[in-house]
Each structure stands twice: as C-alpha cells, then as structure tokens.
Design a protein around this motif. Structure first.
Motif, mmCIF file in Angstrom:
data_model
loop_
_atom_site.group_PDB
_atom_site.id
_atom_site.type_symbol
_atom_site.label_atom_id
_atom_site.label_comp_id
_atom_site.label_asym_id
_atom_site.label_seq_id
_atom_site.Cartn_x
_atom_site.Cartn_y
_atom_site.Cartn_z
ATOM 1 N N THR A 16 0.822 -1.208 0.000
ATOM 2 C CA THR A 16 0.000 0.000 0.000
ATOM 3 C C THR A 16 0.859 1.262 0.000
ATOM 4 N N LEU A 17 1.886 1.284 0.848
ATOM 5 C CA LEU A 17 2.733 2.472 0.946
ATOM 6 C C LEU A 17 3.593 2.691 -0.295
ATOM 7 N N SER A 18 3.957 1.626 -0.967
ATOM 8 C CA SER A 18 4.815 1.778 -2.151
ATOM 9 C C SER A 18 4.019 1.950 -3.441
ATOM 10 N N ASN A 19 2.703 1.947 -3.336
ATOM 11 C CA ASN A 19 1.856 2.144 -4.509
ATOM 12 C C ASN A 19 1.724 3.642 -4.777
ATOM 13 N N LEU A 20 2.837 4.230 -5.141
ATOM 14 C CA LEU A 20 2.893 5.672 -5.362
ATOM 15 C C LEU A 20 2.661 5.996 -6.830
ATOM 16 N N ARG A 21 2.093 7.137 -7.061
ATOM 17 C CA ARG A 21 1.949 7.651 -8.414
ATOM 18 C C ARG A 21 2.541 9.051 -8.424
ATOM 19 N N PRO A 22 3.495 9.305 -9.287
ATOM 20 C CA PRO A 22 4.121 10.635 -9.289
ATOM 21 C C PRO A 22 3.148 11.682 -9.822
ATOM 22 N N SER A 23 2.603 12.469 -8.938
ATOM 23 C CA SER A 23 1.604 13.448 -9.357
ATOM 24 C C SER A 23 2.142 14.876 -9.359
ATOM 25 N N TRP A 24 3.406 15.052 -9.031
ATOM 26 C CA TRP A 24 3.958 16.399 -9.029
ATOM 27 C C TRP A 24 4.396 16.803 -10.424
ATOM 28 N N ASN A 25 4.371 18.089 -10.672
ATOM 29 C CA ASN A 25 4.785 18.646 -11.953
ATOM 30 C C ASN A 25 5.740 19.800 -11.700
ATOM 31 N N TYR A 26 6.559 20.079 -12.673
ATOM 32 C CA TYR A 26 7.450 21.225 -12.603
ATOM 33 C C TYR A 26 6.757 22.402 -13.276
ATOM 34 N N GLN A 27 6.703 23.519 -12.582
ATOM 35 C CA GLN A 27 6.039 24.701 -13.097
ATOM 36 C C GLN A 27 6.926 25.917 -12.892
ATOM 37 N N THR A 28 6.686 26.933 -13.682
ATOM 38 C CA THR A 28 7.419 28.175 -13.552
ATOM 39 C C THR A 28 6.504 29.344 -13.881
ATOM 40 N N ASP A 29 6.802 30.479 -13.281
ATOM 41 C CA ASP A 29 6.053 31.700 -13.589
ATOM 42 C C ASP A 29 6.699 32.474 -14.730
ATOM 43 N N ASN A 30 7.902 32.090 -15.087
ATOM 44 C CA ASN A 30 8.619 32.749 -16.165
ATOM 45 C C ASN A 30 8.241 32.079 -17.493
ATOM 46 N N ASN A 31 7.669 32.839 -18.421
ATOM 47 C CA ASN A 31 7.210 32.274 -19.694
ATOM 48 C C ASN A 31 8.342 31.679 -20.520
ATOM 49 N N ASP A 32 9.556 32.164 -20.312
ATOM 50 C CA ASP A 32 10.694 31.640 -21.069
ATOM 51 C C ASP A 32 11.061 30.216 -20.663
#
Length: 148
Positions: A16-32
């Motif tokens: 149960t504890l190792s049934n992880l799903r990577p739900s994080w994303n990398y985001q930025t406020d800089n359009n570049d």
C-alpha cells in the motif's frame, strides 16, 4: 492449519505504501522556462515508469517494516537498461549499513558531520574497481554477508 498473518499484513502495508503515483509537476512563472518545465515533468514520468522506482521504494519500506528504519540512496547505474545505457537507480539500505558520524544532540542526521554507507561488494568487483590496489584488497570473511 497455520497462516502467517503478520507476514501477510506487513506485506500488505508495504504494498500500500509503495503504490505511489508521481503526481507532481514542474512549473514556472517565467514564460521563457515553460518548455523546460514541461520537459522536466516528462523526464520525471519516464524515469519513474521505466526504472520501476516504486519497487525500489518497496525494498526500503521492507527494511523499515522489519528493522524499524530503511534508507534510500539515488545513484547513477551506467548499465541500468543495457550495456552503456544508464539511468538513476535507487539503492536500499538497512540500519546496519549506515553509520552516522557526529550526530548533533537533537538527532537530526541532516546536520551530522558525515554519513558512511557500508556497501558490500564481491572481491572480484573490488579488484576491478581498484586495479592499482588489487594486491592489497583482501576479503574480510569466508562468505558474503547475504549468506551469513
């Protein structure tokens, strides 16, 4: 009829504890940097699913369930997928494989002077890793730790 219920219950908790799903994303406020953030998210997803990182985390949780604590260490494995095609692997260690040096009074390992990871390697691997010292490297016992 005897059923080993504690073993099954521990296995269920680990699963149960190792049934992880990577739900994080990398985001930025800089359009570049939006394209770069998107690439990082895709690389994270590819690494997670291609290396079966959740299985390595399951091994760490197994140490924690049985001996009270387990440690994970990411490292570069040069031949992970095939010869010359490496990736980041997660090594698992139990409490007897980790030696902290100069832990502060509050017990925070992040503030320790150093942490030594004891990783047993076969004698032929040690000779190959350090050919200049091959004549000085001797096994410290008759059988590997996994057999004792």
């Amino acid at each position: 009829l005897w059923i080993n219920r504690p073993k099954r219950e521990v296995a269920d908790v680990i699963a149960t504890l190792s049934n992880l799903r990577p739900s994080w994303n990398y985001q930025t406020d800089n359009n570049d940097w939006h394209d770069q953030a998107s690439k990082l998210t895709k690389l994270k997803d590819a690494w997670w699913y291609n290396t079966f990182a959740d299985m390595s985390i399951s091994d760490v949780l197994s140490w924690a369930a049985v001996q009270g604590t387990g440690y994970a260490s990411p490292w570069w494995k040069p031949n992970f997928h095939s010869n010359g095609r490496g990736d980041i692997a997660i090594a698992d260690y139990g409490p007897e494989s980790i030696l902290p040096i100069q832990i502060p009074r509050d017990g925070d390992w992040q503030d320790a002077y150093a942490v030594v990871i004891y990783d047993e390697v076969p004698i032929h691997t040690a000779h190959r890793m350090y050919p200049a010292y091959a004549d000085k490297i001797r096994p410290d016992r008759d059988s590997p730790g996994c057999f004792s």
